[in-house]
Design a protein around this motif. Sequence first.
Motif, short mmCIF file in Angstrom:
data_model
loop_
_atom_site.label_atom_id
_atom_site.label_comp_id
_atom_site.label_asym_id
_atom_site.label_seq_id
_atom_site.Cartn_x
_atom_site.Cartn_y
_atom_site.Cartn_z
N LEU A 1 19.60 -58.62 -55.16
CA LEU A 1 18.64 -59.12 -56.14
C LEU A 1 18.26 -60.58 -55.85
O LEU A 1 17.09 -60.95 -55.94
CB LEU A 1 19.20 -58.99 -57.56
N ILE A 2 19.24 -61.38 -55.49
CA ILE A 2 18.98 -62.79 -55.17
C ILE A 2 18.10 -62.89 -53.93
O ILE A 2 17.11 -63.63 -53.90
CB ILE A 2 20.30 -63.57 -54.98
N LEU A 3 18.43 -62.13 -52.89
CA LEU A 3 17.65 -62.15 -51.65
C LEU A 3 16.21 -61.67 -51.90
O LEU A 3 15.25 -62.25 -51.39
CB LEU A 3 18.34 -61.30 -50.59
N THR A 4 16.08 -60.63 -52.71
CA THR A 4 14.74 -60.13 -53.06
C THR A 4 13.93 -61.21 -53.76
O THR A 4 12.75 -61.41 -53.45
CB THR A 4 14.87 -58.88 -53.95
N ALA A 5 14.54 -61.91 -54.70
CA ALA A 5 13.84 -62.96 -55.43
C ALA A 5 13.43 -64.10 -54.49
O ALA A 5 12.31 -64.62 -54.59
CB ALA A 5 14.71 -63.48 -56.57
N LEU A 6 14.30 -64.48 -53.57
CA LEU A 6 13.97 -65.56 -52.63
C LEU A 6 12.82 -65.16 -51.71
O LEU A 6 11.87 -65.94 -51.51
CB LEU A 6 15.21 -65.93 -51.81
N LYS B 1 -4.08 -66.95 -60.97
CA LYS B 1 -3.02 -67.94 -60.71
C LYS B 1 -2.01 -67.97 -61.85
O LYS B 1 -0.80 -68.05 -61.60
CB LYS B 1 -3.62 -69.32 -60.48
N ALA B 2 -2.49 -67.88 -63.09
CA ALA B 2 -1.57 -67.86 -64.24
C ALA B 2 -0.69 -66.62 -64.18
O ALA B 2 0.53 -66.69 -64.41
CB ALA B 2 -2.35 -67.89 -65.55
N GLY B 3 -1.29 -65.47 -63.88
CA GLY B 3 -0.52 -64.23 -63.80
C GLY B 3 0.53 -64.28 -62.71
O GLY B 3 1.68 -63.87 -62.92
N VAL B 4 0.17 -64.79 -61.55
CA VAL B 4 1.14 -64.87 -60.45
C VAL B 4 2.22 -65.90 -60.77
O VAL B 4 3.39 -65.72 -60.40
CB VAL B 4 0.43 -65.14 -59.11
N THR B 5 1.87 -66.95 -61.50
CA THR B 5 2.88 -67.92 -61.95
C THR B 5 3.88 -67.25 -62.89
O THR B 5 5.10 -67.42 -62.75
CB THR B 5 2.22 -69.13 -62.63
N VAL B 6 3.38 -66.48 -63.84
CA VAL B 6 4.27 -65.76 -64.76
C VAL B 6 5.11 -64.74 -64.00
O VAL B 6 6.32 -64.62 -64.23
CB VAL B 6 3.45 -65.08 -65.90
N PHE B 7 4.50 -64.03 -63.05
CA PHE B 7 5.22 -63.08 -62.20
C PHE B 7 6.33 -63.81 -61.43
O PHE B 7 7.45 -63.29 -61.30
CB PHE B 7 4.24 -62.40 -61.24
N SER B 8 6.03 -65.02 -60.95
CA SER B 8 7.03 -65.82 -60.23
C SER B 8 8.22 -66.17 -61.11
O SER B 8 9.36 -66.21 -60.64
CB SER B 8 6.40 -67.11 -59.70
N LEU B 9 7.96 -66.43 -62.39
CA LEU B 9 9.06 -66.67 -63.32
C LEU B 9 9.94 -65.42 -63.42
O LEU B 9 11.16 -65.51 -63.54
CB LEU B 9 8.54 -67.08 -64.69
N GLY B 10 9.30 -64.24 -63.34
CA GLY B 10 10.07 -63.00 -63.30
C GLY B 10 11.00 -62.97 -62.10
O GLY B 10 12.15 -62.52 -62.20
N LEU B 11 10.53 -63.47 -60.96
CA LEU B 11 11.38 -63.53 -59.77
C LEU B 11 12.56 -64.49 -59.96
O LEU B 11 13.67 -64.22 -59.49
CB LEU B 11 10.56 -63.95 -58.55
N VAL B 12 12.32 -65.60 -60.65
CA VAL B 12 13.41 -66.52 -60.97
C VAL B 12 14.47 -65.80 -61.81
O VAL B 12 15.67 -65.88 -61.54
CB VAL B 12 12.89 -67.79 -61.70
N PHE B 13 14.01 -65.06 -62.82
CA PHE B 13 14.95 -64.30 -63.65
C PHE B 13 15.67 -63.21 -62.84
O PHE B 13 16.84 -62.93 -63.09
CB PHE B 13 14.24 -63.68 -64.86
N LEU B 14 14.99 -62.63 -61.86
CA LEU B 14 15.65 -61.64 -61.00
C LEU B 14 16.82 -62.28 -60.24
O LEU B 14 17.92 -61.71 -60.18
CB LEU B 14 14.65 -61.02 -60.02
N ALA B 15 16.59 -63.46 -59.69
CA ALA B 15 17.68 -64.17 -59.01
C ALA B 15 18.81 -64.49 -59.99
O ALA B 15 19.99 -64.38 -59.64
CB ALA B 15 17.16 -65.45 -58.36
N LEU B 16 18.44 -64.86 -61.21
CA LEU B 16 19.45 -65.19 -62.21
C LEU B 16 20.28 -63.97 -62.62
O LEU B 16 21.45 -64.11 -62.98
CB LEU B 16 18.80 -65.83 -63.44
N ILE B 17 19.69 -62.76 -62.53
CA ILE B 17 20.48 -61.55 -62.80
C ILE B 17 21.62 -61.46 -61.79
O ILE B 17 22.76 -61.13 -62.14
CB ILE B 17 19.61 -60.28 -62.74
N GLY B 18 21.32 -61.76 -60.52
CA GLY B 18 22.37 -61.75 -59.49
C GLY B 18 23.37 -62.88 -59.66
O GLY B 18 24.56 -62.72 -59.37
N LEU B 19 22.92 -64.03 -60.14
CA LEU B 19 23.81 -65.17 -60.33
C LEU B 19 24.63 -65.06 -61.61
O LEU B 19 25.74 -65.60 -61.69
CB LEU B 19 23.01 -66.47 -60.35
#
Length: 188
Positions: free
Chosen positions: A56-61, A80-98
Amino acid sequence: MRKSQFWAGVTSPLIALSGIGAAIQINHSWWRITENAISDLGRVGLPNNWVLNVSLILTALLGGYYVTGLFPILKNGLEKAGVTVFSLGLVFLALIGLFPEGTSPHYTVSWGFFIFASLGYLIAGIGFWIEGHRNIGIFTVSLFVVEVVLAKWAFGAFQGVAIPEFIGVFAIGTWHYSVLFTLFKNDQ
């Protein structure tokens, strides 16, 4: 977009799905799709929990690296706003692994991934529609509605949350690949 960013976009969801699949195989003696959560496969104290969490962490990175190449291609503020919000989802994905199951922030970061990634793709898809990509816009809105309806049904139909989670994962992944390959095709 650099080729390495494109390939990061291609491979990042596959890494998560491979990690989930491997974790399911490792824990097949007790894990059930109708009774568990995907996060059960990475919980604190579980032998080999790293299989899920690292993927999950590697996927998010890798997803974050891909998104940095996506921004220069985007044309309007809604994309751009949508992709920014989507990027926050990726941050949360990494946090699931952490912060795997068994840690206090886990529940919040899990919901954060699904909410931000799904709302992000909805907003970006509407932005693509406004930009003239009618097909991707209609597809995005339809996919989001189907994701929400099926996930709501699955929350009530099953004891565990893995099925609604997989519905979200496959909706997010489907949108990701449809945009990635649409942009790639148009770039040729």
